[in-house]
Design a protein around this motif. Structure first.
Motif, PDB file in Angstrom:
ATOM      1  N   GLY A  78      -2.236  -3.075   2.482  1.00 10.97           N
ATOM      2  CA  GLY A  78      -2.925  -1.923   1.908  1.00 10.97           C
ATOM      3  C   GLY A  78      -2.471  -1.702   0.481  1.00 10.97           C
ATOM      4  N   VAL A  79      -3.314  -1.072  -0.311  1.00 15.78           N
ATOM      5  CA  VAL A  79      -2.992  -0.877  -1.720  1.00 15.78           C
ATOM      6  C   VAL A  79      -3.435   0.508  -2.163  1.00 15.78           C
ATOM      7  CG1 VAL A  79      -5.163  -1.965  -2.450  1.00 15.78           C
ATOM      8  CG2 VAL A  79      -3.237  -1.832  -4.058  1.00 15.78           C
ATOM      9  N   VAL A  80      -2.594   1.126  -2.969  1.00 17.87           N
ATOM     10  CA  VAL A  80      -2.877   2.428  -3.582  1.00 17.87           C
ATOM     11  C   VAL A  80      -2.881   2.244  -5.092  1.00 17.87           C
ATOM     12  CG1 VAL A  80      -2.047   4.784  -3.950  1.00 17.87           C
ATOM     13  CG2 VAL A  80      -1.795   3.708  -1.705  1.00 17.87           C
ATOM     14  N   GLY A  81      -3.922   2.711  -5.750  1.00 10.37           N
ATOM     15  CA  GLY A  81      -3.936   2.732  -7.209  1.00 10.37           C
ATOM     16  C   GLY A  81      -4.428   1.476  -7.885  1.00 10.37           C
ATOM     17  N   HIS A  82      -4.916   0.513  -7.120  1.00  8.86           N
ATOM     18  CA  HIS A  82      -5.495  -0.695  -7.735  1.00  8.86           C
ATOM     19  C   HIS A  82      -6.580  -1.213  -6.799  1.00  8.86           C
ATOM     20  CE1 HIS A  82      -5.677  -4.012 -10.545  1.00  8.86           C
ATOM     21  NE2 HIS A  82      -5.592  -4.875  -9.563  1.00  8.86           N
ATOM     22  N   HIS A  83      -7.706  -0.542  -6.808  1.00  9.07           N
ATOM     23  CA  HIS A  83      -8.804  -0.879  -5.900  1.00  9.07           C
ATOM     24  C   HIS A  83      -9.825  -1.796  -6.574  1.00  9.07           C
ATOM     25  CE1 HIS A  83      -8.085   2.977  -3.293  1.00  9.07           C
ATOM     26  NE2 HIS A  83      -7.041   2.164  -3.338  1.00  9.07           N
ATOM     27  N   GLU A  84      -9.364  -2.693  -7.419  1.00  8.40           N
ATOM     28  CA  GLU A  84     -10.278  -3.557  -8.157  1.00  8.40           C
ATOM     29  C   GLU A  84     -10.805  -4.676  -7.263  1.00  8.40           C
ATOM     30  OE1 GLU A  84     -11.371  -2.646 -10.892  1.00  8.40           O
ATOM     31  OE2 GLU A  84      -9.896  -1.110 -11.378  1.00  8.40           O
ATOM     32  N   PRO A  85     -12.090  -5.051  -7.433  1.00  2.00           N
ATOM     33  CA  PRO A  85     -12.661  -6.137  -6.615  1.00  2.00           C
ATOM     34  C   PRO A  85     -11.923  -7.458  -6.754  1.00  2.00           C
ATOM     35  CG  PRO A  85     -14.397  -4.905  -7.745  1.00  2.00           C
ATOM     36  CD  PRO A  85     -13.101  -4.420  -8.308  1.00  2.00           C
ATOM     37  N   VAL A 129       1.998   0.142  -3.797  1.00  2.00           N
ATOM     38  CA  VAL A 129       1.829   1.524  -4.263  1.00  2.00           C
ATOM     39  C   VAL A 129       2.039   1.559  -5.769  1.00  2.00           C
ATOM     40  CG1 VAL A 129       2.608   3.909  -4.021  1.00  2.00           C
ATOM     41  CG2 VAL A 129       2.703   2.353  -2.046  1.00  2.00           C
ATOM     42  N   ASN A 130       1.123   2.186  -6.483  1.00  2.00           N
ATOM     43  CA  ASN A 130       1.267   2.250  -7.935  1.00  2.00           C
ATOM     44  C   ASN A 130       2.305   3.299  -8.327  1.00  2.00           C
ATOM     45  OD1 ASN A 130      -0.264   4.559  -7.356  1.00  2.00           O
ATOM     46  ND2 ASN A 130      -1.346   4.465  -9.315  1.00  2.00           N
ATOM     47  N   ASP A 131       2.755   3.229  -9.576  1.00  2.00           N
ATOM     48  CA  ASP A 131       3.849   4.077 -10.030  1.00  2.00           C
ATOM     49  C   ASP A 131       3.496   5.561  -9.988  1.00  2.00           C
ATOM     50  OD1 ASP A 131       1.975   3.428 -11.927  1.00  2.00           O
ATOM     51  OD2 ASP A 131       3.365   3.226 -13.585  1.00  2.00           O
ATOM     52  N   ARG A 132       2.219   5.905 -10.132  1.00  2.00           N
ATOM     53  CA  ARG A 132       1.845   7.317 -10.114  1.00  2.00           C
ATOM     54  C   ARG A 132       1.950   7.925  -8.722  1.00  2.00           C
ATOM     55  NH1 ARG A 132      -3.303   8.256 -14.196  1.00  2.00           N
ATOM     56  NH2 ARG A 132      -2.390   7.250 -16.035  1.00  2.00           N
ATOM     57  N   GLN A 133       1.851   7.104  -7.686  1.00  2.00           N
ATOM     58  CA  GLN A 133       1.876   7.602  -6.316  1.00  2.00           C
ATOM     59  C   GLN A 133       3.180   7.277  -5.582  1.00  2.00           C
ATOM     60  OE1 GLN A 133      -0.341   9.427  -4.463  1.00  2.00           O
ATOM     61  NE2 GLN A 133      -1.539   9.769  -6.321  1.00  2.00           N
ATOM     62  N   GLU A 134       4.110   6.621  -6.264  1.00  2.00           N
ATOM     63  CA  GLU A 134       5.311   6.173  -5.558  1.00  2.00           C
ATOM     64  C   GLU A 134       6.152   7.333  -5.040  1.00  2.00           C
ATOM     65  OE1 GLU A 134       9.260   3.348  -6.176  1.00  2.00           O
ATOM     66  OE2 GLU A 134       7.561   3.187  -7.575  1.00  2.00           O
ATOM     67  N   SER A 135       6.299   8.384  -5.830  1.00  2.00           N
ATOM     68  CA  SER A 135       7.097   9.530  -5.378  1.00  2.00           C
ATOM     69  C   SER A 135       6.481  10.177  -4.145  1.00  2.00           C
ATOM     70  CB  SER A 135       7.230  10.556  -6.510  1.00  2.00           C
ATOM     71  OG  SER A 135       7.937  10.013  -7.599  1.00  2.00           O
ATOM     72  N   ALA A 136       5.156  10.364  -4.165  1.00  2.00           N
ATOM     73  CA  ALA A 136       4.474  10.953  -3.013  1.00  2.00           C
ATOM     74  C   ALA A 136       4.587  10.043  -1.797  1.00  2.00           C
ATOM     75  CB  ALA A 136       3.009  11.228  -3.354  1.00  2.00           C
ATOM     76  N   TYR A 188      -7.263  -3.623 -17.402  1.00  2.00           N
ATOM     77  CA  TYR A 188      -8.094  -3.559 -18.601  1.00  2.00           C
ATOM     78  C   TYR A 188      -9.387  -2.796 -18.373  1.00  2.00           C
ATOM     79  CZ  TYR A 188     -10.367  -7.595 -16.361  1.00  2.00           C
ATOM     80  OH  TYR A 188     -11.004  -8.440 -15.474  1.00  2.00           O
ATOM     81  N   VAL A 189      -9.801  -2.638 -17.113  1.00  2.00           N
ATOM     82  CA  VAL A 189     -10.997  -1.851 -16.849  1.00  2.00           C
ATOM     83  C   VAL A 189     -10.736  -0.380 -17.133  1.00  2.00           C
ATOM     84  CG1 VAL A 189     -12.634  -1.137 -15.076  1.00  2.00           C
ATOM     85  CG2 VAL A 189     -11.851  -3.506 -15.159  1.00  2.00           C
ATOM     86  N   ARG A 190      -9.575   0.104 -16.704  1.00  2.00           N
ATOM     87  CA  ARG A 190      -9.212   1.504 -16.913  1.00  2.00           C
ATOM     88  C   ARG A 190      -8.423   1.723 -18.197  1.00  2.00           C
ATOM     89  NH1 ARG A 190     -10.186   4.604 -12.484  1.00  2.00           N
ATOM     90  NH2 ARG A 190     -10.615   3.506 -10.533  1.00  2.00           N
ATOM     91  N   GLY A 191      -7.951   0.635 -18.794  1.00  2.00           N
ATOM     92  CA  GLY A 191      -7.228   0.749 -20.049  1.00  2.00           C
ATOM     93  C   GLY A 191      -5.853   1.364 -19.925  1.00  2.00           C
ATOM     94  N   ARG A 192      -5.126   1.080 -18.836  1.00  2.00           N
ATOM     95  CA  ARG A 192      -3.789   1.632 -18.692  1.00  2.00           C
ATOM     96  C   ARG A 192      -2.877   0.631 -17.984  1.00  2.00           C
ATOM     97  NH1 ARG A 192      -5.936   6.072 -14.534  1.00  2.00           N
ATOM     98  NH2 ARG A 192      -5.629   4.982 -12.548  1.00  2.00           N
ATOM     99  N   TRP A 193      -1.580   0.777 -18.286  1.00  2.00           N
ATOM    100  CA  TRP A 193      -0.570  -0.064 -17.654  1.00  2.00           C
ATOM    101  C   TRP A 193      -0.268   0.464 -16.265  1.00  2.00           C
ATOM    102  CZ3 TRP A 193       1.345  -4.572 -19.609  1.00  2.00           C
ATOM    103  CH2 TRP A 193       1.022  -4.860 -20.927  1.00  2.00           C
ATOM    104  N   VAL A 194      -0.043  -0.461 -15.335  1.00  2.00           N
ATOM    105  CA  VAL A 194       0.188  -0.108 -13.938  1.00  2.00           C
ATOM    106  C   VAL A 194       1.370  -0.927 -13.422  1.00  2.00           C
ATOM    107  CG1 VAL A 194      -0.779  -0.058 -11.607  1.00  2.00           C
ATOM    108  CG2 VAL A 194      -2.259   0.379 -13.568  1.00  2.00           C
TER     109      VAL A 194
END
Length: 562
Positions: A478-485, A518-525, A548-554
């Protein structure tokens, strides 16, 4: 001197198809095998095809568990046929993105060869060869050959259909029934590729020609279309429908009508009126970016437009204008804008440009148009590798030497072509532009893009998962924060796309042997939710990259329950 003489002889070659195939190979193969699957459309198409191949269901189109009711199944069938064909001869292709790109490349090649073959009727043998050579390096076509979706194949259908229509228009008396059957069958294939776009182009052209060809002084409703009888629409239209109808009936039954509701109401009409998926653009956008999308041939096409309009009473020019202008204006009026939408008009524009380049009595364009074309040529030739030099630096690659070589190649290209233009050698410039584009494109497509590891987050994450849990079934990840095809293509459509950190903790708690990213924004939760559940989680590693689609580092960290 020898190179210049060689370029002058090229339009006289007895093997134009061979030269064009060689040119296309040199232009399109760099990066074709080495650029990973991109987000988002390419991976959506490729993964939906892969699920067709895996399941054996060639009617319904699915991405994971979600129905993808947007486009017909034609491109998926073509991609599946390539995968099956490669695997039949022992080449593992199901997980290789280049296999799904082959229909795009083959379609683009057919479009280039059709421009040469059918263009002879309209502009002559030599100019048709030059036009095909001008079409091959157009940046938008180069990009489409590297993307596993519909538009390269669609261009092939449009180029062949409009080439046949051009023969019917120029010589209706000699247009045969087999040629008419081919025209309607190709349009039927086009409908299976992208719905109404393929028949829309000859329909708009036909209406325009019927209005323009009416007798002088005749009322508007007295149209003139002797070529229509040559096309044999009476049985041709049913043939076109017959080519596409079986799948449309099957998908309507399989989805209980949802395909048509979503494809027409949720996809097509949204694009017309509201700028779907944040791709809105103002009218005139395609004209503004033509110097980029049609690089390096745009500067010649721009110079040809005043002369083409002045010669609009000539039947071949009238046909080419009727092909390009209404289609172009329609897409300018549609709210949703993507650079490849106007691609069906490109063969006609290249034929007009080549006709002008080969004409010793050519009409020169106004000074501002000449300056605009020259600026677009030089700006893109140098700017394209320069942009990727900056992108590579931003992605942590430092000073990328291949991009530096690309800038040098672009500078030489601009200097050489502008010098040929100064001397009036326009046919030579058209051919040289296609050849000199090879090192510029190769520096970016093979030298820079595949090496920018930071942007290829999905394949790197898939490698990391395989390293820590070899043979992990897709449904246990499972993955959180990177739902890219692209991640679905890399790991399988069965992976679980989780909403947030608590959902990831619940996913791990449901069954043993699971892994969550889990991405860094959701790791604490995630850690808090895991602690509430009494889960002792272990971090298995992490991957950092640029979405690069969202333009942010993950940063994506892998976890399992100890």
């Amino acid at each position: 001197m020898r190179a210049a003489a060689f370029l002058d002889r090229l339009p006289e070659t007895r093997r134009p198809a061979l030269w064009l195939v060689l040119l296309c190979v040199l232009l399109w193969l760099p990066g074709f095998f080495t650029i990973p699957a991109g987000d988002r459309d390419e991976s959506r198409f490729a993964q939906a095809t892969r699920q067709m191949v895996d399941s054996g269901d060639y009617v319904r189109i699915r991405l994971g568990e979600v129905e993808r009711n947007k486009k017909p199944a034609g491109i998926h069938w073509a991609q599946a046929a390539v995968v099956h064909g490669l695997e039949a001869v022992g080449i593992p292709a199901r997980g290789s993105i280049w296999a799904y790109r082959l229909p795009s490349l083959i379609g683009a090649l057919i479009a280039v060869l059709a421009t040469c073959a059918f263009g002879r009727t309209l502009v002559g043998r030599r100019a048709a060869f030059v036009a095909a050579a001008m079409l091959a390096p157009c940046m938008v076509l180069l990009v489409e050959t590297h993307i596993a979706k519909t538009d390269g194949a669609l261009l092939a259908a449009v180029a062949v259909a409009m080439g046949l229509m051009g023969r019917a228009y120029m010589a209706p008396g000699s247009f045969t029934a087999p040629q008419a059957a081919a025209f309607w069958a190709v349009l039927g294939v086009g409908v299976l590729l992208k719905g109404p776009i393929a028949p829309m182009v000859p329909l708009l052209a036909g209406i325009t020609l019927a209005v323009m060809d009416r007798p002088a002084g005749a009322p508007l409703w007295r149209l003139s279309a002797p070529w229509l009888a040559a096309l044999r629409a009476g049985w041709g239209l049913p043939l076109m429908v017959l080519c596409a109808a079986p799948w449309f009936v099957a998908i309507g039954i399989a989805t209980e009508g949802r395909f048509f509701a979503e494809a027409i109401g949720g996809d097509m009409l949204d694009k017309v009126g509201s700028g779907e998926e944040a791709h809105w653009g103002p009218p005139g956008m395609y004209a503004a970016i033509f110097g980029i999308t049609a690089f390096p041939s745009a500067w010649i096409v721009l110079r040809s437009l005043p002369g083409s309009w002045a010669d609009r009473m000539q039947a071949p020019v009238r046909f080419l204008l009727a092909w390009a202008v209404p289609t172009w204006l329609l897409f300018e009026a549609v709210a949703t804008k993507l650079p490849h939408y106007t691609l069906p008009a490109f063969p006609a524009l290249m034929l007009l440009g080549a006709r002008w380049a080969m004409d010793p009595l050519r009409q020169e364009a106004p000074a501002w148009m000449r300056w605009l074309g020259n600026a677009a040529l030089a700006g893109v030739a140098v700017g394209l590798p320069a942009v990727f030099l900056g992108a590579a630096f931003y992605a942590g690659r430092g000073i990328e030497p291949f991009a530096v070589l690309g800038i040098a190649a672009g500078l030489f290209m601009a200097w050489a072509l502008l010098r040929m233009a100064r001397d009036g050698h326009w046919a030579r410039a058209a051919l040289a532009g296609a050849i000199l584009a090879v090192p510029v494109y190769a520096s970016v497509m093979e030298g820079v893009i595949p090496r920018m590891q930071a942007v290829w987050l999905s394949p790197r994450l898939a490698v990391q998962v395989a390293a820590v849990a070899p043979g992990l079934p897709a449904d246990r990840f499972g993955v959180v924060g990177h739902h890219e095809p692209s991640l679905q293509f890399a790991m399988g459509g069965g992976i679980r796309l989780l909403r947030d950190g608590p959902a990831a903790a619940a996913f791990l708690a449901e069954a043993p042997g699971r892994i969550a990213a889990v991405n860094d924004r959701q790791e604490s939760a995630f850690r808090a939710a895991a602690a509430e559940r009494g889960l002792a989680v272990k971090e298995l590693g992490s991957v950092t990259g640029l979405n690069y689609v969202r333009g942010r580092w993950v940063t994506l960290s892998l976890f399992k329950v100890e």
